[in-house]
Design an enzyme around this catalytic site. Structure first.
Site, PDB file in Angstrom:
ATOM      1  CB  SER A 135      -0.888  -0.040   1.249  1.00  0.00           C
ATOM      2  OG  SER A 135      -1.664   1.129   1.356  1.00  0.00           O
ATOM      3  CE  LYS A 161      -4.675  -0.054   0.240  1.00  0.00           C
ATOM      4  NZ  LYS A 161      -5.356  -0.874   1.270  1.00  0.00           N
ATOM      5  CG  LEU A 162      -1.160   3.877  -6.805  1.00  0.00           C
ATOM      6  CD1 LEU A 162      -1.272   4.772  -8.045  1.00  0.00           C
ATOM      7  CD2 LEU A 162       0.266   3.890  -6.263  1.00  0.00           C
ATOM      8  CE  LYS A 163      -4.050   3.528   2.294  1.00  0.00           C
ATOM      9  NZ  LYS A 163      -5.331   3.017   2.821  1.00  0.00           N
ATOM     10  CG  ASP A 189      -7.774   2.135   0.522  1.00  0.00           C
ATOM     11  OD1 ASP A 189      -8.946   2.578   0.609  1.00  0.00           O
ATOM     12  OD2 ASP A 189      -7.184   1.579   1.481  1.00  0.00           O
ATOM     13  CG  ASN A 191      -8.325   4.812   3.597  1.00  0.00           C
ATOM     14  OD1 ASN A 191      -7.241   4.818   3.014  1.00  0.00           O
ATOM     15  ND2 ASN A 191      -8.702   3.796   4.379  1.00  0.00           N
ATOM     16  CD  GLU A 214      -8.847  -1.001   0.432  1.00  0.00           C
ATOM     17  OE1 GLU A 214      -7.867  -1.088  -0.334  1.00  0.00           O
ATOM     18  OE2 GLU A 214      -8.762  -1.198   1.651  1.00  0.00           O
ATOM     19  CG  ASP A 239     -10.745  -1.236   4.604  1.00  0.00           C
ATOM     20  OD1 ASP A 239     -11.102  -1.750   5.674  1.00  0.00           O
ATOM     21  OD2 ASP A 239      -9.635  -0.674   4.496  1.00  0.00           O
ATOM     22  CE  LYS A 263      -7.573  -2.660   6.358  1.00  0.00           C
ATOM     23  NZ  LYS A 263      -7.754  -1.190   6.508  1.00  0.00           N
ATOM     24  N   GLY A 291      -4.407  -4.720   5.729  1.00  0.00           N
ATOM     25  CA  GLY A 291      -3.387  -4.550   6.754  1.00  0.00           C
ATOM     26  C   GLY A 291      -3.642  -3.280   7.537  1.00  0.00           C
TER      27      GLY A 291
HETATM   28  O1  OSB Z   1      -7.323   1.434   4.448  1.00  0.00           O
HETATM   29  O2  OSB Z   1      -6.225  -0.317   4.106  1.00  0.00           O
HETATM   30  C1  OSB Z   1      -6.361   0.746   4.696  1.00  0.00           C
HETATM   31  C2  OSB Z   1      -3.300   1.344   6.893  1.00  0.00           C
HETATM   32  C3  OSB Z   1      -3.892   1.859   8.018  1.00  0.00           C
HETATM   33  C4  OSB Z   1      -5.259   2.037   8.040  1.00  0.00           C
HETATM   34  C5  OSB Z   1      -6.028   1.703   6.930  1.00  0.00           C
HETATM   35  C6  OSB Z   1      -5.444   1.177   5.802  1.00  0.00           C
HETATM   36  C7  OSB Z   1      -4.046   1.028   5.771  1.00  0.00           C
HETATM   37  C8  OSB Z   1      -3.310   0.580   4.594  1.00  0.00           C
HETATM   38  C9  OSB Z   1      -1.950  -0.044   4.818  1.00  0.00           C
HETATM   39  O3  OSB Z   1      -3.683   0.726   3.461  1.00  0.00           O
HETATM   40  C10 OSB Z   1      -2.042  -1.518   4.880  1.00  0.00           C
HETATM   41  C11 OSB Z   1      -0.767  -2.128   5.387  1.00  0.00           C
HETATM   42  O4  OSB Z   1       0.194  -2.198   4.629  1.00  0.00           O
HETATM   43  O5  OSB Z   1      -0.738  -2.560   6.554  1.00  0.00           O
HETATM   44 MG    MG Z   2      -8.471   0.404   2.996  1.00  0.00          MG
END
Ligand code: OSB
Ligand code: MG
Length: 368
Positions: A135, A161-163, A189, A191, A214, A239, A263, A291
């Protein structure tokens, strides 16, 4: 097996690089570890909540409070320990899934260590190694992002995976595709950073052949995701919205997601995570292991979970070095883009006393 007490260990680990998401920037991973002490040995649980309630409603101090005030006393009062009964014992307490998951994980680890069985065996792992994605946080510039992605691909990560967030979406995706080609497994992703009014904008990601997008919309907006799924070509993955097997089944039936990020912390534990896996397999929906910047303890359990047959997409199960210069366990190191599922009793890994002491900021013994 009888519970003798739980040690709550507050730890603080510097990240190798800042990790920026649409909800904030982490430079340090602060979390609480649980050492569950029983008359037959101990087990380790990892609570994935972060210090601030920005990813979800849970946060470190809140988890510690609910654990010491309600969850640990209820578990102690319930009689002999049985990991498969923990969730039921804690059911009267609403929510607090990350805190519950950590306690169940610690009990399960203690139980499995005593029985000489591994997490992989217990959860139903069918593979001995899992392919790993990574990520990648929001960066200050596209060149910085391309450097980071190039580095991860060189290390062997099999999926990127690109935020994303408004203002950092189509251009970074286009840049990664242009530089690294159409073969790279790529997903994004958000969020919860978008609204349904952004559907037309998000459809501009369609040409880039992403594996999934995501959690584009807010946690509770399941119907919004169903509407969005009809307006964009990229498959929608949830998620934050998925908090149980029940909510997964509902989201799938409503057409809100084609793929599920599992998760364990978010859903109340590894045993509920397996039930989500089973329900998704039954529904023909692909899953992958998310994760939460875990230490080697949570990572060991995640890798075991990701080895179940329905985990058909690479997870955010990156090597320890992607997060930490020094992990609290022996580090997980990528081998040809994969991590090996531990086979020892319980988690198959344990904290290294010196490494753990180095990052511990507070220790509290909760007697029962
Ligand atoms: O949205 O998946 C998520 C990390 C912290 C909180 C939310 C997320 C994430 C990640 C990193 O995307 C995942 C990882 O490498 O542990
Ligand atoms: Mg996520």
């Amino acid at each position: 097996m009888r519970l003798e007490g739980v040690e709550l260990r507050h730890i603080s680990m510097p990240l190798v690089a800042p990790f920026r998401t649409s909800f904030g920037t982490q430079t340090v991973r602060e979390l609480v570890l649980l050492r569950v002490v029983t008359d037959e040995g101990e087990g380790w649980g990892e609570c994935v909540a972060m210090p601030d309630p920005l990813y979800s409603s849970e946060y470190v101090e809140g988890c510690m409070d609910v654990l010491r005030r309600f969850l640990i006393p209820a578990l102690a009062a319930a009689g002999p320990l049985d990991a498969h009964a923990v969730a039921g014992t804690l059911l009267p307490f609403k929510g607090h899934r990350m805190a519950k998951a950590a306690l169940e994980m610690g009990v399960l680890d203690a139980e499995l260590r005593a029985a000489g069985r591994s997490f992989g065996q217990e959860l139903g792992a069918t593979r001995d190694r899992v392919p790993c994605g990574v990520s990648v946080g929001i960066m200050d510039s596209v060149p910085a992002l391309l450097d980071a992605v190039g580095g991860y691909l060189d290390e062997g990560y099999v999926r990127i995976k690109l935020k994303i967030e408004p203002g950092w979406d189509v251009e970074p995706v286009r840049a990664v595709r242009e530089r690294f080609g159409d073969e790279v497994l790529l997903q994004v992703d958000a969020n919860t950073a978008y609204t349904l009014a952004d559907a037309e904008h998000l459809a501009r990601l369609d040409p880039f052949d992403l594996l999934l997008i995501e959690q584009p919309l807010e946690e509770e907006d399941v119907l919004g995701h169903a509407d969005l799924a009809k307006l964009i070509g990229t498959p929608v993955c949830l998620d934050e919205s998925i908090t149980s097997a029940q909510s997964a089944v509902a989201a799938i039936r409503l057409g809100a997601c084609a793929i599920v990020n599992i998760k364990p912390g978010r859903v109340g534990g590894y045993l509920e995570a397996v039930r989500i896996h089973d329900a998704c397999v039954e529904a023909g929906v692909a899953v992958w292991c998310g994760g939460m910047l875990e230490t080697g303890l949570g990572r060991a359990a995640n890798v075991a979970l990701a080895a179940l047959p329905g985990f058909t997409l690479p997870g955010d199960t990156s090597g320890s070095g992607r997060y930490y210069r020094a992990d609290v366990t022996d580090p997980f190191v990528l081998d040809d883009g994969h991590l090996t599922v531990p086979t020892g009793p319980g988690l198959g890994v344990a904290p290294l006393p010196d490494a753990l002491a180095e990052v511990t900021t507070a220790t509290e013994w909760v007697p029962v």
